[in-house]
Design an enzyme around this catalytic site. Structure first.
Site, PDB file in Angstrom:
ATOM      1  N   ASP A  79       0.716  -1.204  -0.038  1.00  0.00           N
ATOM      2  CA  ASP A  79      -0.116  -0.092  -0.019  1.00  0.00           C
ATOM      3  C   ASP A  79       0.843   1.111   0.110  1.00  0.00           C
ATOM      4  O   ASP A  79       2.320   1.167   0.009  1.00  0.00           O
ATOM      5  CB  ASP A  79      -0.994   0.257   1.156  1.00  0.00           C
ATOM      6  CG  ASP A  79      -0.204   0.009   2.473  1.00  0.00           C
ATOM      7  OD1 ASP A  79       0.308   0.968   2.547  1.00  0.00           O
ATOM      8  OD2 ASP A  79      -0.583  -0.936   3.538  1.00  0.00           O
ATOM      9  N   VAL A  80       0.050   2.370  -0.078  1.00  0.00           N
ATOM     10  CA  VAL A  80       1.151   3.577  -0.327  1.00  0.00           C
ATOM     11  C   VAL A  80       1.805   4.084   0.675  1.00  0.00           C
ATOM     12  O   VAL A  80       2.914   4.465   0.415  1.00  0.00           O
ATOM     13  CB  VAL A  80      -0.011   4.847  -0.565  1.00  0.00           C
ATOM     14  CG1 VAL A  80      -0.825   5.188   0.446  1.00  0.00           C
ATOM     15  CG2 VAL A  80       0.834   6.245  -1.071  1.00  0.00           C
TER      16      VAL A  80
END
Length: 253
Positions: A79-80
């Site tokens: 994820d980011v």
């Protein structure tokens, strides 16, 4: 490709996902995708001799450095906000092999694990923490929407306590549910403040790669770490042709 993913880089082909986010400290956060970052060649480290490349040439293209001219994908997502080890390939068979624990290709070699370092909320001890004991022994219900109960972790140990109210742990899992590590700790009434993937399998680490840097894995590294024989496009097309012939024969019977 072995890539050390920084924060705010998106594991997505979509530019929409990489659109600027809401301001942080008064400044708009500009995000890019892992594909844009890698193809920019700014983080390229070593290798290249197998394609006849002069690394001193400042105009090396992604295609000439990697030999990849077809679409390529991340092997699992980060994820980011998660940093660390990310693998990318243009071999769809390898993506399935590395991300699907029930794949037939794991019969002899076992599943491919992922190891993370997580900074979690609260002071947890290896022996006395109920939260860590649950993750180790029975797993965590992360919600039906995200796959329900996880399997117990393969390994979970406390590394240190950066503050009296936080704990740095190393956790190894054999699954790849959406944001699984974050949801597991949330499910035992803790939470992840920082997350970094440090290893895939038993041996593959980032080594000396700095954040944002990437290199090409050798065939030997792929075989040893992922138990996968690298394939040329000709080999893949030949295999698909054989599979089609088998299907046609089964239809005739």
């Amino acid at each position: 490709i072995l890539y050390n993913k920084p924060r705010n880089v998106i594991t997505s082909h979509s530019k929409i996902d990489a659109a600027p986010t809401s301001p942080e400290n008064g400044k708009e956060i500009l995000r890019t995708t892992v594909y844009e970052e890698i193809q920019s060649m700014t983080g390229y480290v070593g290798g290249g001799s197998e394609h006849g490349i002069n690394l001193k040439d400042g105009n090396i293209s992604f295609e000439s450095a990697t030999g990849i001219r077809s679409k390529w994908h991340a092997i699992g997502r980060l994820d980011v906000d998660t940093t660390g080890l990310l693998l990318l390939t243009n071999d769809g068979g390898l993506v399935h092999h590395a991300t699907n624990p029930t794949s037939e290709s794991h019969k002899d070699s076992g599943v491919i694990t992922k190891t993370y370092e997580a900074l979690i909320m609260g002071h947890h001890d290896d022996e006395s923490s109920p939260a860590l004991k649950q993750i180790r022994t029975i797993g965590v219900d992360i919600g039906a929407k995200y796959g329900g109960w996880t399997k117990p972790s393969q390994n979970l140990k406390v590394l240190n306590h950066p503050t009296p109210k936080s704990t740095l742990v190393s956790i190894t899992i054999a699954e790849g549910k959406n944001r699984q590590v974050r949801r597991m700790f949330h499910g035992v009434h803790s939470g992840v403040m920082k997350l970094h993937r440090s290893k895939i399998g038993q041996k593959l680490t980032l080594g000396n790669l700095e954040e944002g840097e990437w290199r090409i894995l050798s065939e030997a590294e792929v075989l040893e770490s992922l138990n996968w024989n690298t394939r040329t496009l000709d080999t893949i097309y030949q295999q698909k042709g054989r599979n089609r012939k088998k299907k046609m024969k089964s239809y005739k019977h």
